[in-house]
Design an enzyme around this catalytic site. Structure first.
Site, mmCIF file in Angstrom:
data_model
loop_
_atom_site.group_PDB
_atom_site.id
_atom_site.type_symbol
_atom_site.label_atom_id
_atom_site.label_comp_id
_atom_site.label_asym_id
_atom_site.label_seq_id
_atom_site.Cartn_x
_atom_site.Cartn_y
_atom_site.Cartn_z
ATOM 1 N N SER A 138 0.817 -1.211 0.000
ATOM 2 C CA SER A 138 0.000 0.000 0.000
ATOM 3 C C SER A 138 0.851 1.262 0.000
ATOM 4 O O SER A 138 1.918 1.318 0.627
ATOM 5 C CB SER A 138 -0.896 0.015 1.245
ATOM 6 O OG SER A 138 -1.533 1.269 1.413
ATOM 7 N N TYR A 185 -2.160 5.013 -4.298
ATOM 8 C CA TYR A 185 -3.086 6.110 -4.032
ATOM 9 C C TYR A 185 -2.489 7.304 -4.760
ATOM 10 O O TYR A 185 -1.377 7.733 -4.453
ATOM 11 C CB TYR A 185 -3.180 6.411 -2.530
ATOM 12 C CG TYR A 185 -4.028 5.445 -1.747
ATOM 13 C CD1 TYR A 185 -5.393 5.313 -2.005
ATOM 14 C CD2 TYR A 185 -3.489 4.682 -0.717
ATOM 15 C CE1 TYR A 185 -6.185 4.442 -1.268
ATOM 16 C CE2 TYR A 185 -4.261 3.805 0.023
ATOM 17 C CZ TYR A 185 -5.615 3.693 -0.262
ATOM 18 O OH TYR A 185 -6.392 2.829 0.467
ATOM 19 N N THR A 211 -6.064 2.373 -6.588
ATOM 20 C CA THR A 211 -7.317 2.366 -5.819
ATOM 21 C C THR A 211 -8.144 3.591 -6.183
ATOM 22 O O THR A 211 -7.671 4.732 -6.071
ATOM 23 C CB THR A 211 -7.022 2.345 -4.314
ATOM 24 O OG1 THR A 211 -6.395 1.101 -3.986
ATOM 25 C CG2 THR A 211 -8.307 2.473 -3.504
ATOM 26 N N LYS A 298 -8.457 -0.961 -8.798
ATOM 27 C CA LYS A 298 -9.028 -1.572 -7.589
ATOM 28 C C LYS A 298 -10.180 -0.701 -7.100
ATOM 29 O O LYS A 298 -9.971 0.464 -6.741
ATOM 30 C CB LYS A 298 -7.960 -1.705 -6.507
ATOM 31 C CG LYS A 298 -8.442 -2.346 -5.220
ATOM 32 C CD LYS A 298 -7.295 -2.496 -4.221
ATOM 33 C CE LYS A 298 -7.748 -3.181 -2.960
ATOM 34 N NZ LYS A 298 -8.619 -2.335 -2.113
ATOM 35 N N HIS A 322 -13.938 -2.248 -0.896
ATOM 36 C CA HIS A 322 -12.988 -1.874 0.158
ATOM 37 C C HIS A 322 -13.398 -2.501 1.485
ATOM 38 O O HIS A 322 -13.302 -1.886 2.554
ATOM 39 C CB HIS A 322 -12.896 -0.347 0.294
ATOM 40 C CG HIS A 322 -11.516 0.155 0.614
ATOM 41 N ND1 HIS A 322 -10.624 0.536 -0.349
ATOM 42 C CD2 HIS A 322 -10.870 0.323 1.802
ATOM 43 C CE1 HIS A 322 -9.493 0.933 0.223
ATOM 44 N NE2 HIS A 322 -9.622 0.810 1.524
#
Length: 442
Positions: A138, A185, A211, A298, A322
């Site tokens: 992430s 992100y 995402t 995603k 999510h």
């Protein structure tokens, strides 16, 4: 479970992990140090974490109805067992974005892992390397991209029956020893975005996963109750990807010294949505950097967006809400998987995420058309108990569960017998899922 003279198959006999635990208990009296029953595992995590850690892992949007919808969707689909099928060897292997992997299971990207164990993301990255299954890092991680890559390679260096299945002959910027992907992100500073992508590629992350359902965090009352936004507290964790980024720090070193929320507020959960035009830009930039490696969206919950992702140049999507943490009262991810598979299943790699707890859940998602599933909370709960050992125990248990399910349900091959095989399932609209605690327990 006779461990002798077992024929060697394409994937390991993961089922023997159950025998190992039975045998250890019978011969030495040593029992597992925590339960892997999902409900008990989540409950026991309360004793291992402080409130911030526990609620960050387990909070949902609003009343938690989307999280509940995810689990109810799995309950409504029932497996149709077959009998007298030769399942003496099972083939759990599949290929995802050019990587042959031993089982159709991946580590989902979860941020701020230092909330759960001091080594943070180094723990699941290492375990993923040990098993040879993909790990996705992430942008909100609490370890740097480079350190996580090293931990993943260290795990992969310890060769065993599981990670020896992994094969890959495509381009890789960091000579990775195990499959690893980078979840992005995307903020609104293109120079920072490009820096992250370049660092990921050079560190061996050869697939990017953008995402698109979390420009900002959803309304999560149980986090709000305790002001659970760790980035604003002294000694904040979760900034490590940003503070190790040369472009971000050249611009904002003084800013983040004054405001520990600068990274998260400007580059991660900034609250300013992107459009499909911007997606096309970042897809092209990633392909330029990586020599054409896949790009994944995603956050897909309908066939229309799946088609738009395809049009934008993406090779894959993750069907996910999510884990019920963004929109309360939304559709369960498994409920929309069939229509998405119908729309793009022959043209894209479809990953599934949200609500997966058991081997049967993995089976059902595959039968409805997913190529692989991602797990998140399960491995977080595991590493919250005992770090690497806990994370490994949960993953090996899930693999054993899937392997045993294939055996006793009469399905030999994930690709040939389960994937996109609706005859393997029946939909049952009636019935009420068991409530919390409605199972045999100590």
């Amino acid at each position: 479970m006779d461990p002798e003279n077992k024929p060697k198959g394409p994937s390991p006999h993961y089922s023997l992990y159950q025998r190992e635990m039975f045998r250890r208990g019978g011969e030495t009296g040593i029992l597992p140090s925590f339960s892997v029953h999902p409900e008990e595992l989540q409950e026991s995590t309360k004793k291992k974490l402080n409130d911030r850690g526990y609620f960050y892992a387990n909070s949902n949007a609003g009343l938690g109805w989307t999280d509940k919808a995810n689990r109810e969707a799995f309950y409504r689909w029932r497996i149709v067992p077959r009998t007298c099928v030769d399942t003496n060897t099972r083939d759990l292997t599949t290929t995802i974005f050019g990587h042959k992997i031993p089982a159709p299971i991946m580590f989902a990207p979860i941020g701020i892992n230092k909330l759960y164990t001091p080594l943070g993301e180094l723990v699941p990255a290492r375990v993923a390397g040990e098993l040879g299954i993909p790990y996705c890092l992430s942008t909100a991680a609490s370890q740097s991209i480079e350190d996580v890559a090293r931990a993943n390679d260290e795990g992969a260096s310890e060769k065993n029956e599981s990670n020896s299945v992994h094969e890959y002959s495509g381009p890789n910027g960091g000579n990775a020893k195990s499959p690893r992907f980078f979840q992005l992100y995307m903020g609104h500073d293109d120079e920072v975005t490009l820096s992250l992508l370049n660092r990921a590629w050079k560190s061996g992350f050869d697939v990017v996963m953008l995402t698109t359902d979390t420009w900002q965090l959803g309304w999560r009352p149980t986090d709000i109750n305790i002001a659970n936004y760790v980035f604003y507290y002294p000694g904040a964790v979760g900034n490590e990807v940003g503070t190790s980024d040369p472009v971000f720090m050249a611009k904002h070193k003084q800013d983040i010294e004054k405001d520990s929320g600068k990274w998260i507020d400007s580059s991660v959960w900034h609250g300013k949505a992107h459009t499909w035009e911007k997606v096309k830009w970042v897809v092209n930039e990633w392909k330029r950097i990586s020599g054409g490696r896949p790009f994944v969206i995603k956050g897909i919950q309908n066939a229309t967006d799946a088609k738009l992702a395809l049009e934008a140049g993406c090779e894959g999507i993750v069907v996910t809400n999510h884990a019920g943490r963004q929109v309360d009262g939304a559709v369960g991810s498994l409920d929309v998987l069939p229509e998405i598979v119908e729309a793009v299943g022959d043209k894209m790699t479809i990953l599934f995420d949200s609500g997966v707890r058991t081997g049967s859940d993995v089976f059902k998602a595959l039968a409805l058309g997913a190529h692989a599933v991602m797990i998140g909370r399960l491995y977080v709960w595991g590493m919250a108990h005992e770090g690497v050992h806990g994370c490994r125990h949960v993953l090996k248990s899930l693999l054993a569960d899937l392997d045993i399910t294939m055996t006793v349900a009469g399905y030999r091959s994930v690709k040939e017998d389960v994937h996109r095989n609706k005859d393997a399932l029946r939909y049952c609209a009636s019935g009420v899922p068991p409530g919390p605690g409605e199972h045999a327990r100590l």
